[in-house]
Design a protein around this motif. Structure first.
Motif, mmCIF file in Angstrom:
data_model
loop_
_atom_site.group_PDB
_atom_site.id
_atom_site.type_symbol
_atom_site.label_atom_id
_atom_site.label_comp_id
_atom_site.label_asym_id
_atom_site.label_seq_id
_atom_site.Cartn_x
_atom_site.Cartn_y
_atom_site.Cartn_z
ATOM 1 N N LEU A 68 0.809 -1.217 0.000
ATOM 2 C CA LEU A 68 0.000 0.000 0.000
ATOM 3 C C LEU A 68 0.837 1.260 0.000
ATOM 4 C CD1 LEU A 68 -2.726 -1.054 2.599
ATOM 5 C CD2 LEU A 68 -2.667 -1.432 0.126
ATOM 6 N N SER A 69 2.142 1.121 -0.101
ATOM 7 C CA SER A 69 2.991 2.309 -0.106
ATOM 8 C C SER A 69 2.990 3.010 -1.451
ATOM 9 C CB SER A 69 4.430 1.925 0.273
ATOM 10 O OG SER A 69 4.947 1.002 -0.689
ATOM 11 N N GLY A 70 2.484 2.330 -2.480
ATOM 12 C CA GLY A 70 2.400 2.948 -3.808
ATOM 13 C C GLY A 70 1.068 3.658 -3.998
ATOM 14 N N SER A 71 0.942 4.284 -5.164
ATOM 15 C CA SER A 71 -0.266 5.070 -5.456
ATOM 16 C C SER A 71 -1.210 4.369 -6.416
ATOM 17 C CB SER A 71 0.129 6.425 -6.072
ATOM 18 O OG SER A 71 0.862 6.226 -7.268
ATOM 19 N N LEU A 72 -0.873 3.135 -6.837
ATOM 20 C CA LEU A 72 -1.676 2.459 -7.861
ATOM 21 C C LEU A 72 -2.711 1.503 -7.278
ATOM 22 C CD1 LEU A 72 1.170 1.625 -10.416
ATOM 23 C CD2 LEU A 72 -0.373 3.593 -10.401
ATOM 24 N N CYS A 73 -2.763 1.402 -5.967
ATOM 25 C CA CYS A 73 -3.641 0.410 -5.346
ATOM 26 C C CYS A 73 -4.939 1.019 -4.846
ATOM 27 C CB CYS A 73 -2.907 -0.282 -4.200
ATOM 28 S SG CYS A 73 -2.331 0.886 -2.945
ATOM 29 N N GLN A 74 -5.201 2.255 -5.217
ATOM 30 C CA GLN A 74 -6.349 2.968 -4.648
ATOM 31 C C GLN A 74 -7.659 2.250 -4.925
ATOM 32 O OE1 GLN A 74 -6.506 7.185 -5.420
ATOM 33 N NE2 GLN A 74 -8.715 7.183 -5.449
ATOM 34 N N GLU A 75 -7.900 1.869 -6.189
ATOM 35 C CA GLU A 75 -9.171 1.241 -6.540
ATOM 36 C C GLU A 75 -9.360 -0.068 -5.769
ATOM 37 O OE1 GLU A 75 -9.786 0.751 -10.652
ATOM 38 O OE2 GLU A 75 -9.440 2.858 -11.161
ATOM 39 N N ALA A 76 -8.300 -0.861 -5.723
ATOM 40 C CA ALA A 76 -8.418 -2.149 -5.035
ATOM 41 C C ALA A 76 -8.694 -1.942 -3.543
ATOM 42 C CB ALA A 76 -7.138 -2.957 -5.231
#
Length: 1646
Positions: free
Chosen positions: A1155-1163
């Motif tokens: 979760l440290s990245g910004s691409l997991c928002q939708e999931a």
């Protein structure tokens, strides 16, 4: 001139007219007004003009008697003399006089005489009228007298207008006199002057005009004087006139220098010469002035003629007429002057001379000398060829042609000049062409045709042919035939008919050259050959045919343009025209002469290739129409022996043979065979007799010619040539063995070139598939040997290229090649072509740039031949495409860029051609599809960009093959085409895009192929070439993304990837590999995630990178998160175990990285409630464990330049909670949690549930309602969980979610029932959570009715534990604050007694909470206008608030300030409202003092006593602060009360209450009590003498005055006693107070 015939003499009308004229005259002169009934009238100029015009009309249209005319004339003359009008008025008067003169001219003329003895000039209008009247009939008898009078006037006139008026008179006199003299005896009128006297008058007039008038400048007078003088020349005696020539010439030259209008000068000169010519001679003076006069006339001729100016046109004509008169007088002198001017350098002089010469030429005797001189001068002008001279020169040449000058020996010079001008030239004017045509028509038709056919006159062909056509047509129109004498019988002098036909047909080949070449040629042919011609130009048999065909051909040319005309069709039509013409001629002798003419043309024709090619066709057509086989054979043999140096010549011979073969096929083939036999025979061969160095080239040319001839013959005779093919191929192979084997490479190339053209033609024939050539395999074998012999380190020749082309051309000829031969052939060609040096090397190693470019072009052609060969082999065996590709593997994996590029080019072409064939009836098997796709996909990332491009083309073609095969298979099964596939692929999509490649081919792999592809691609990850390793990673990633579920050896793949990630991979390769692992984990999370979780903590960079990658793809993130959530939900520490479960800790570590990245928002948003709750529960579980000290399970990366932060399990769990919230894009929730110390609360087991409340509050405040409902739905299932962790977490969230209205109003939920259950549980946490929920419920509308019943229950919690009590207070506050009407007041009264002690509670949080709640409640109560009972209840809160306001806690003071503010609003102490609202810790004692003062001054005594008595209770409080505050309150209140008026018992009670604190354990309180008591004692017993004496005086005064003494002392603590005060008593007290105040002054006065 009189229009009307009406007579009105003596009638009333004329009397009225006369009277009106007289009145008009008087008015106009100003003699006096006309007497009318109105005022006098003054006429304007416009009115006068109008009346004059009206008068003129009436005079003209009526007959008038002479007396009346005379009267009117006098009146007009009187008006002219008196008024002297000018301009239009003067002209109108002139017109009136003319009108009168038309009735009686003599009467008006005599009016001029009447003024003979006067000194002044007569009116100008009279002079002008007389001049014009002199031209009328009946004025001859007045000429002499008038002239005499005018001569005298000439000397007097000075003004210009006067002279112009006299000029009118003189012009009329001279014109009239000359007319009467010319009539002679025929004249009906007789002049009043003799001719002799008239001539004298004319001479005198001439001299007077010249001597008395200044006529040397440009003026109208001068112009009119010249006109008069010109008329006088005819009246002056010739001898005198000849004597005047000199001064006249000088005068005219002066006037010309003064730029006088040339017309008047030319007219004067012409009249002078005409008068002299009429006398018979010009005289000596004229001869002497000849050059001057000619010079003036040349200048007039050279002036530009303006067609819109009549004078300009007349001037030119008069000048030419003058020259004609001069020529008649002085022929030789004028001709000499003209010839002299022709040789001048001045263009104007030349043009003028030519124009004059042309005009006078017919009057000049034509002598031999003149002819010679004229031709000499004209030739000089022609040689100079000045463009401005051309028009004048051509006009003169046309005149010379009329006098047969073109037939002179030097006439050819003129003709050639005319032909040159006839050539199309944009600079030539159209009239130049027309004049040239007229001149050429003076040439005889035979000579003109001869000139037309000369090559030097080709550019003038259109003009010459048009002229010849016009001449022929004119002859036909006159009933004559275009008889050419013995033209066709004199070929030595003129061209022959065959030459003429050939010439005209060649010019018709390009019909739009020169715009009209074709039309002109055809029209001339038609004009020269009428049907009735007895002497035909061409042949007697073609007339009828041409009459039909030529108009059709002309129609075609007229309907088309150079762009729209189909040149080939036009050429075919010409050949058809010739063919039918020759058939009509049917004369072998004539045809033989024609073939000889054609061959001569062919030999000398080197300029235009198209025309030469047409001549070969013409030759073939000529022989094709012949029936004489011997002639055909002889001519074919002859043309084979002609030169064939150029390709055009060789192709022309072949075309001629092909045309002849249409009718004479056997003769043509036999002649070729005989020709070949002769060449290969040592005894008869002309080539073998040459030197060896010359033989090579000749053999090549001959072989090329023969093959071309065979090509054309085969193409022309496809249906009949089949039986001759074997013989032809046998002969070709024999040529190779007989002529080529021992020859050098150039000769081999020549042979191959010829063979290429032959085989290309054969391959294009539809019948060739049925033909079997026994020599095919031999030809292929020796061609393969040629290819093998070629070096691969250089490109020395085009042998390999041509050999491959020939093999390709043989593909349709049986037998087909065996598979072994095919393989050998392909391998041979691949090796020979692909291993050649790159293009730049070939260009660089070439001896010159030109050779280098030639090498590059040859390389391109060689590759193209290889492509065609590959396609040919695929056509033969389409199912063996994979084999063709496998042979390229060596070069596809080559380390040399150019070899890989060429091999990829071949691959793309093979696959592309397979797609284009679209022949999938038989399945093309790709048994090693995975290996092929992997190779092509890797090459899509080749360092060479063009290889990437070619690879994308190859991949796309392979994909198309698979798609088409699949469609064919479904079609055979009767299935519909698949729908729903939105992806559209192309080569551009595949370019540098390995993902798209893998996605496109994924469905065509089996499970083992997909797994093997990944394992083999994995090996390329460590390739030293960055692009190759990246391509391998991308391919692996894409395949696992598409087919990850079908992976078989998952553990092996995971271990392999982790192993390679631990190596030093390129950053881009590493990233793609991580994505590949991400796709694998997404499709196989049950297998991959446990493998990674079991790795020891803390994880290394590779493992962390893997987990971080899992958060970059939505599907993978969801799948992995679901698995991790499941682990957190299931794995808990067992009660009997004290060991921590590291798998769940590893889950939080994984979450921190994912979760440290910004691409997991939708999931994360999709799994948000469940994920958040599970992590929070894990946190609760972790903080209760006994984790080892300094245990590190995860390292959080710091910012730039900072170190990473090690985290223990608790910190890691907290970090996971934060990241879950942030990943769901709820950063404000985190900020809220930071502000409310949420993380510290969550880290403490005791306050964990409080942290959950605060965190939930942040969620409620910052998240959308649908998120709250999702959380509610999730935690609702955990409210009664057996696990206490889940239960506390769920209930806390559940209760705090009710803060939001949408949650509290959710239908079908028994919120209150759950909350009541919880507050009845023994757990303090459950009680607090339940009360928190009730508090939140009370915030929303519609809950008051339900919650008011809970007030009694909630009162019981006001004495509970701190947090429970606080929540109970808040719940009651919200119920009351959000209640409605009387229920609110009732509820408040019911809890006031329990609430009041809380204001003084020793627990600050409780006291603050209760005080704040009181303020809110009072605010709500005030809305409903509380009565006396409620106010009584409210007074009970004043003392506790005033005591608490003295607290040192700022929050307590603030809460008290708020409550007191609302208290004052309810009680009505508005003056203290602002004071309490802005109270601070620094001024609370001052505020208290003001409050006590206001209390005493505004309240009843018993109320003050009650409040003081209430404060006594706080003196016994265990809280020192309350005791001190009570003492302070009592002291400040007592200070404001008049204690000497208070009952002694009450004061005793007050003092005793305070004295009880003298022994207080707190010294500050003891000191404070002593101070207050002393002040009270002071207030009660004042000691001053003045005060006691004043008291005694007051008593005596009361007795003396009769007033009653004041009432007894007040009871401070007597409850219920009413205060009674009478108005009269108040007045007495006021009076008493006034007098008491005055006693001191009275006493002092005594």
């Amino acid at each position: 001139m009189v229009v009307s015939s009406e007579t009105c003499e003596g009638s009333l009308e004329w009397e009225i007219l006369e009277r009106s004229i007289r009145n008009f005259i008087e008015l106009s002169q100003g003699a006096g007004p006309v007497k009318t009934s109105q005022a006098p009238i003054k006429l304007s100029t416009d009115l006068i003009l109008h009346n004059l015009k009206l008068l003129e009309v009436r005079i003209v249209n009526h007959k008038m008697a002479t007396p009346l005319c005379q009267k009117m004339t006098d009146l007009i003359l009187n008006f002219l003399m008196t008024v002297k009008p000018e301009g239009e008025l003067e002209e109108a008067c002139t017109m009136v006089l003319l009108a009168l003169g038309f009735h009686n001219a003599g009467m008006v003329i005599m009016k001029l005489w009447d003024r003979m003895h006067q000194d002044t000039l007569p009116p100008r209008s009279l002079l002008v009228a007389v001049g014009k009247l002199n031209l009328c009939h009946g004025t001859a008898t007045y000429i002499g007298a008038t002239w005499e009078y005018v001569l005298r006037l000439l000397r007097k006139a000075q003004e210009e207008n006067d002279r112009l008026a006299l000029c009118h008179v003189l012009r009329g006199l001279a014109t009239s006199a000359r007319m009467h003299l010319d009539l002679g005896t025929k004249d009906e009128e007789k002049m009043d002057i003799t001719p002799e006297l008239l001539s004298i008058k004319a001479y005198q007039t001439l001299r007077v005009l010249y001597n008395r008038w200044s006529l040397k400048s440009k003026s109208k007078v001068t112009e009119q004087a010249l006109v008069i003088i010109g008329h006088l020349f005819y009246l002056v005696p010739p001898p005198k006139l000849k004597n005047q020539v000199n001064w006249l010439t000088r005068w005219l030259m002066t006037l010309m220098a003064a730029n006088l209008n040339s017309f008047y000068i030319s007219q004067c000169i012409c009249q002078l010469l005409d008068a002299l010519f009429a006398s018979g001679s010009g005289g000596i003076n004229l001869a002497s002035q000849l050059e001057n006069i000619a010079d003036m006339l040349f200048r007039q001729v050279s002036e530009k003629v303006n067609s819109s100016d009549i004078h300009s046109m007349q001037n030119h004509n008069l000048a030419l007429k003058s020259f004609f008169l001069l020529t008649k007088l002085y022929t030789d002198q004028v001709v000499h002057l003209l010839l002299k001017n022709l040789e001048s350098k001045d263009i104007n002089e030349i043009v003028s001379a030519l124009e004059v010469f042309k005009d006078v030429f017919h009057g000049v005797p034509q002598t031999e000398k003149l002819r010679s001189e004229v031709m000499h001068s004209v030739i000089l002008v022609i040689q100079d060829d000045l463009k401005p001279v051309r028009v004048a020169l051509l006009n003169f040449l046309e005149k010379l042609g009329q006098y047969d000058y073109l037939d002179l020996p030097q006439g050819n010079v003129i003709i050639n000049y005319i032909i040159k001008l006839s050539e199309p030239d944009p600079s030539n004017e159209e009239n130049v062409q027309l004049m040239c045509s007229k001149i050429l028509q003076r040439v005889s038709l035979p000579q003109l045709l001869n000139l037309m056919c000369q090559p030097s006159n080709a550019l003038a062909f259109v003009a010459l042919s048009k002229t010849a056509t016009e001449m022929a047509l004119k002859a036909q129109a006159l009933g004559q035939t275009p008889y050419l004498s013995n033209y066709h019988l004199r070929p030595s002098q003129f061209i022959s008919p065959q030459q003429l036909l050939t010439h005209l047909v060649l010019f018709s080949l390009k019909p739009y050259r020169g715009n009209e070449f074709g039309v002109s040629s055809l029209r001339l042919l038609s004009a020269l050959h009428p049907i009735t011609s007895l002497h035909p130009v061409i042949h007697s048999n073609v007339g009828q045919l041409w009459m039909k065909m030529i108009p059709q051909m002309l129609h075609i040319l007229n309907d088309n343009t150079v762009k729209s005309l189909n040149q080939k069709e036009w050429e075919d039509r010409l050949l058809k025209f010739l063919s039918q013409s020759l058939l009509a001629i049917d004369d072998d002798d004539w045809l033989e002469q024609l073939t000889q003419v054609i061959l001569e043309k062919i030999n000398i024709f080197n300029k235009d290739g198209e025309e030469k090619a047409f001549l070969y066709k013409f030759f073939g057509v000529t022989l094709c129409t012949s029936r004489n086989q011997k002639l055909v054979k002889r001519m074919l043999s002859f043309i084979l022996k002609t030169t064939h140096e150029e390709l055009l010549e060789r192709e022309g011979i072949a075309v001629a043979f092909s045309i002849v073969s249409q009718k004479h096929l056997k003769i043509a083939l036999d002649e070729l065979k005989e020709y070949s036999t002769i060449l290969t025979n040592k005894d008869t061969s002309s080539i073998l007799n040459l030197m060896k160095e010359h033989q090579q080239r000749e053999w090549g040319l001959v072989c090329n010619t023969i093959c071309l001839i065979y090509n054309k013959i085969i193409l022309e005779n496809q249906e009949t040539i089949f039986m001759h093919l074997e013989a032809i191929l046998t002969l070709v192979l024999q040529h190779y063995h007989d002529c080529i084997v021992e020859k050098d490479k150039n000769l081999k190339l020549d042979y191959l070139n010829a063979l290429i053209s032959l085989t290309e033609l054969l391959s294009s024939l539809s019948i060739i598939c049925k033909f079997t050539c026994p020599h095919k395999l031999k030809i292929v074998d020796f061609l393969m040997e040629l290819i093998k012999a070629e070096p691969v380190n250089c490109l020395s020749s085009s042998l390999r290229q041509k050999a491959m082309t020939i093999i390709t051309n043989f593909r349709k000829i049986k037998p087909l090649l065996d598979p072994e031969v095919r393989e050998e052939l392909l391998r041979t060609c691949y090796k020979s072509v692909l291993c050649l040096p790159p293009a730049d090397v070939l260009q660089k190693e070439a001896p010159s740039p030109k050779d280098g470019q030639a090498n590059v072009e040859l390389l391109r052609e060689t590759l193209e031949s290889l492509r065609m060969l590959m396609e040919a082999l695929i056509i033969e065996m389409p199912t063996r495409v994979q084999n063709c590709l496998e042979y390229l593997n060596t070069w596809l994996n080559s380390q040399k860029d150019h070899e890989r590029e060429r091999a990829m080019w071949c691959t793309a072409r093979i696959l592309g051609f397979t797609v284009k064939m679209n022949n999938f009836q038989t399945e093309i098997e790709f048994t090693r599809l995975g290996r092929l796709v992997r190779l092509l996909a890797i090459r899509c990332q080749d360092p060479v960009d063009n290889i990437c491009f070619l690879s994308s083309q190859a991949v796309y073609n392979l994909y198309c093959i698979l798609v088409l095969q699949k469609q064919m298979g479904r079609k055979k099964q009767g299935l519909w085409e698949e729908e729903g596939k939105s992806e559209v692929y192309s080569a551009n999509v595949f370019y540098n895009n390995t993902f798209k490649i893998a996605k496109a081919f994924a469905e065509y792999f089996t499970e083992i192929q997909a797994t093997t592809l990944v394992l083999t691609a994995m090996e390329g990850l460590t390739d030293s070439r960055a692009k190759v390793s990246l391509a391998a990673a991308q391919l692996m990633s894409a395949v696992m993304k598409e087919r990850g579920k079908d992976m078989i050896k998952v553990q092996e793949i995971v271990e392999g990837i982790v192993e390679r990630l631990n190596l030093q991979l390129e950053p881009s390769t590493k990233e793609e590999t991580l994505q590949a692992m991400c796709s694998l984990a997404g499709n196989n999370s049950q297998s991959v995630v446990p493998l990674l979780l079991h790795r020891p903590l803390p994880w290394d960079r590779t493992n962390l990178a893997l987990w971080k990658a899992f958060g970059t793809q939505r599907e993978t993130t969801i799948n992995v998160l679901q698995l991790l959530i499941g682990i957190l939900e299931k794995h808990h520490l067992k009660l009997e175990s004290q060991e921590i479960d590291f798998q769940s800790v590893a889950v939080t570590c994984a979450l921190c990285e994912m979760l440290s990245g910004s691409l997991c928002q939708e999931a994360v948003q999709e799994l948000y409630p469940r994920l958040l709750i599970s992590v929070l529960c894990h946190l609760y579980w972790v903080i209760e464990q006994n984790t080892p000290q300094k245990m590190v399970v995860y390292s959080k990366e710091g910012g730039p330049g900072s170190k990473s932060k090690p985290l223990d399990p608790t910190s890691c769990a907290l970090e996971a909670v934060k990241l879950v919230i942030q990943s769901a894009a709820y950063d404000k929730v985190v900020l809220y949690a930071n502000d409310h110390h949420c993380w510290d609360l969550l880290s403490c087991p005791k306050f964990y549930y409080v942290g959950i409340m605060e965190l939930t509050s942040g969620i409620v405040k910052n998240c959308q309602p649908y998120i709250l409902h999702r959380i509610l739905n999730h935690v609702r299932n955990l409210l009664y969980s057996t696990d206490n962790h889940w239960k506390i977490l769920a209930r806390t969230c559940y209760a705090q979610l009710l803060w939001h209205r949408s949650v509290a109003q959710t239908l079908g939920q028994d919120f209150l029932g759950n909350l009541i259950k919880w507050i009845k549980e023994p757990s303090l946490i459950m009680k607090e959570v339940g009360l928190r929920g009730i508090s939140n419920l009370a915030l929303h509308p519609g809950q008051s009715e339900i919650l008011k019943n809970l007030v009694p229950l909630l009162r019981g919690f006001l004495k509970d534990e701190v947090r429970v009590t606080m929540q109970a207070v808040k719940s009651l506050r919200n119920i009351i604050c959000h209640g409605q009407g009387e229920d609110t007041k009732v509820a408040f009264c019911s809890i006031s007694k329990q609430l009041c002690p809380l204001l003084s509670d020793e627990r600050d949080q409780v006291r603050i909470s209760a005080t704040s709640a009181l303020g809110h409640m009072l605010h709500q109560i005030n809305k409903f206008k509380p009565g006396t009972t409620i106010q009584k209840e409210i007074y009970a809160f004043l003392v506790p608030l005033l005591l608490s306001i003295q607290d040192n806690n700022a929050e307590v003071v603030k809460a008290c300030g708020g409550a007191l503010t609302e208290w004052t609003n309810v009680i009505g102490w508005s003056s203290l409202t602002q004071t309490f609202r802005h109270i601070t810790l620094s001024d609370h004692i001052q505020v208290l003092e003001e409050t006590c003062k206001h209390l005493v001054n505004t309240s009843r005594t018993h109320l003050v006593g009650e409040l003081l008595f209430q404060s006594f209770g706080f003196l016994k409080s265990p809280q020192p602060s309350l005791r001190a505050a009570a003492v302070t309150f009592i002291g400040l209140t007592a200070k404001q009360i008049s204690l000497n008026q208070i009952h002694e018992d009450d004061m005793t009670l007050l003092q005793k209450a305070l004295e009880n604190l003298r022994d207080d354990p707190v010294e500050t309180i003891q000191s404070l009590v002593d101070t207050v008591l002393k002040k009270i004692d002071t207030y009660m017993h004042p000691e001053s003498e003045y005060a006691s004496r004043l008291s005694r005086m007051s008593s005596s005064f009361f007795k003396f005055s009769g007033f009653k003494p004041p009432a007894p002392r007040k009871r401070l603590f007597k409850i219920g006693k009413l205060e009674e005060v009478d108005n009269k008593e108040k007045k007495h007290w006021n009076w008493l107070r006034l007098h008491v105040n005055s006693l001191p002054s009275w006493h002092h006065g005594r």
